[in-house]
Scaffold this active site. Structure first.
Site, PDB file in Angstrom:
ATOM      1  N   GLY A 163       0.995  -1.354  -0.003  1.00  0.00           N
ATOM      2  CA  GLY A 163       0.330   0.027  -0.253  1.00  0.00           C
ATOM      3  C   GLY A 163       1.102   1.225   0.120  1.00  0.00           C
ATOM      4  O   GLY A 163       1.587   1.767   0.992  1.00  0.00           O
ATOM      5  N   ASN A 198       5.855  -5.387   5.720  1.00  0.00           N
ATOM      6  CA  ASN A 198       5.868  -6.517   5.808  1.00  0.00           C
ATOM      7  C   ASN A 198       6.565  -7.350   5.080  1.00  0.00           C
ATOM      8  O   ASN A 198       7.795  -8.402   5.028  1.00  0.00           O
ATOM      9  CB  ASN A 198       4.909  -7.069   6.681  1.00  0.00           C
ATOM     10  N   THR A 235       5.563   2.539   5.428  1.00  0.00           N
ATOM     11  CA  THR A 235       3.812   1.615   5.990  1.00  0.00           C
ATOM     12  C   THR A 235       2.868   2.533   6.736  1.00  0.00           C
ATOM     13  O   THR A 235       3.663   2.755   7.637  1.00  0.00           O
ATOM     14  CB  THR A 235       3.809   0.014   6.495  1.00  0.00           C
ATOM     15  N   ASP A 242       0.950   1.775   8.477  1.00  0.00           N
ATOM     16  CA  ASP A 242       0.167   0.956   9.375  1.00  0.00           C
ATOM     17  C   ASP A 242       1.044   0.924  10.709  1.00  0.00           C
ATOM     18  O   ASP A 242       1.416   0.639  12.355  1.00  0.00           O
ATOM     19  CB  ASP A 242       0.059  -0.496   9.300  1.00  0.00           C
ATOM     20  N   MET A 278      -8.219   2.568   8.751  1.00  0.00           N
ATOM     21  CA  MET A 278      -7.319   1.275   9.056  1.00  0.00           C
ATOM     22  C   MET A 278      -6.455   0.623   9.958  1.00  0.00           C
ATOM     23  O   MET A 278      -6.075   1.476  10.867  1.00  0.00           O
ATOM     24  CB  MET A 278      -6.235   1.455   7.148  1.00  0.00           C
ATOM     25  N   ARG A 335      -5.509  -3.653  10.388  1.00  0.00           N
ATOM     26  CA  ARG A 335      -5.933  -4.869  10.330  1.00  0.00           C
ATOM     27  C   ARG A 335      -5.628  -5.666  11.868  1.00  0.00           C
ATOM     28  O   ARG A 335      -6.385  -5.922  12.031  1.00  0.00           O
ATOM     29  CB  ARG A 335      -5.404  -5.460   9.159  1.00  0.00           C
ATOM     30  N   GLN A 391      -6.371   8.321   3.670  1.00  0.00           N
ATOM     31  CA  GLN A 391      -5.417   8.459   4.711  1.00  0.00           C
ATOM     32  C   GLN A 391      -4.180   8.159   4.307  1.00  0.00           C
ATOM     33  O   GLN A 391      -3.049   8.430   4.819  1.00  0.00           O
ATOM     34  CB  GLN A 391      -6.113   6.924   6.144  1.00  0.00           C
TER      35      GLN A 391
END
EC number: 2.7.1.90
Length: 415
Positions: free
Chosen positions: A12, A113, A141, A143, A189, A191, A302
């Site tokens: 992403g 990752n 990332t 995340d 977002m 997971r 985002q």
């Protein structure tokens, strides 16, 4: 550097990913690389021999500055999982044949990752075959879930956008009066890791109470307890705003979004496409409470809101791109650049390299101590961690009132 460098982007995208690309390009050229190639759509595109010479696209300092301010992956991205070496050596032989033909000295991969899994496998194959190309990962990332690094480039800008948007959503919620109140569910977002959702707490300040509830995927979600908290809050306030991670799950392991509809799409790494958490919860609350509800999904905004990018984030993204080239030039392979926080006040951060085998396919979660006992909000430690990462602005280059980006390569955008 006496030979060439190739760089790819994977996973992403972020608002800062192209700043890392600019760092790779500039550092490689400064260190003497003859050419810097860009893979189109990552290693998947490389297997199809799709690549460009970045010198054809970054011709001036203005081009480099525009690239830093351009969201999404300039080179295109992919979610391609390399097979295990023993499963299909032909894939590796083809990649290395292309690298030999392009006279590649260093292979830089910008990603998260799953991208570090690619660096791990390629560097292992180079060791097995005695190949001289060096493979180094560059972290990226929103995340913020990469192991061994204090944080990841891309996260700071996403956190800044999320905190800003949450503040605006909260203010909007008080504009119209409804007899039974209004409940707004904002889906963020994330997971398995709640770093992004926790950033909604940045909206809290003297002029804003912040979200009323924050739910991270690290904590089991209880639907009945959630409903009870909303009912209690509606007795005190006319507008309730709740932040939820897309990946929150109930006790039996199901994603909340699966309770509303089935999930059909699964990517090459086995990740389910998560969407609809806010919609399900908004419908549930409307049915149980009978109040007005709204579901807001920030989705790709985002990671693409470069107009709200953090200056710290853009600078660090450029820094890790350069550090990846430097590491490869000095002999490192099978490594990833990490950010090491040196101090909070004043904020200082440096880089070092770590073994990618200790990073690939791992996840860094929000520490339990950074979430309150009830699991409904983040603590001051979380805020102290993230606030330095959102500081400063990067002014867009405006043309006719709209931000200008670096032109997308035609090889990427046209069939």
């Amino acid at each position: 550097m006496k030979r060439n460098v190739i760089v790819g982007q994977s996973g992403g995208p972020t608002a800062a990913i192209n700043s890392s690309l600019a760092g790779v390009y500039r550092t490689a050229k400064d260190r003497g690389a003859n050419k810097v190639y860009g893979m189109l759509h990552g290693v998947q595109g490389l297997l199809q021999e799709k690549y460009i010479d970045l010198s054809d696209h970054i011709k001036t300092e203005l081009d480099a500055e525009l690239l830093k301010r351009t969201p999404a992956a300039f080179l295109g991205s992919c979610r391609y999982k390399l097979p295990e070496i023993h499963e299909n050596r032909e894939v590796y032989d083809k990649i290395f044949e292309i690298l030999d033909r392009l006279d590649i000295e260093a292979f830089i991969y910008i990603g998260g990752n799953d991208s570090m899994d690619t660096i791990k496998k390629l560097s292992d194959y180079a060791i097995i075959t005695g190949h001289s190309t060096r493979f180094v990962g560059c972290p990226k990332t929103i995340d913020n879930d990469l192991a061994l690094t204090d944080h990841t480039p891309g996260y700071g800008s996403a956190a800044k956008y999320i905190g800003t948007s949450m503040k605006e959503i909260i203010r909007d919620g008080f504009c119209l009066e409804y007899e039974k109140g209004v409940v707004t569910i904002v889906e963020i977002m994330g997971r398995n890791a709640g770093w992004l959702t926790g950033a909604t707490a940045l909206s809290k300040g003297e002029d804003c109470e912040g979200p009323d509830l924050i739910y991270l995927p690290e904590i089991v979600f209880d639907l009945e307890e959630f409903c009870g908290k909303v009912k209690k809050l509606l007795q005190e306030k006319t507008s309730i705003v709740v932040a939820v991670s897309e990946g929150i799950r109930v006790a039996d392991g199901r994603y909340v979004c699966e309770m509303g509809s089935s999930i059909d799409f699964v990517d090459a790494f086995g990740h389910k496409q998560l969407s609809g958490t806010a919609s399900y919860l908004a419908s549930f609350i409307a049915g149980e409470v009978g109040c007005k509800t709204r579901a807001i999904e920030l989705s790709t905004l985002q990671r693409s809101a470069s107009h709200a990018a953090s200056r710290v984030d853009i600078l660090e993204a450029y820094q890790v791109g350069g550090a990846a080239v430097k590491a490869a030039d000095e002999g490192d392979s099978g490594k990833m650049v990490v950010l090491q926080r040196l101090s909070d006040d004043p904020y200082q951060c440096g880089t070092e390299v770590k073994d990618v085998h200790k990073i690939a396919n791992d996840e860094k979660l929000v520490p339990r101590a950074w979430v309150n006992e009830e699991g409904t909000y983040v603590t001051g430690e979380f805020i102290s961690y993230v606030r330095p990462l959102i500081q400063g602005d990067v002014s867009p280059v405006m043309v006719d009132g709209i931000p200008r980006h670096l032109y997308t390569p035609k090889e990427l955008s046209h069939r």
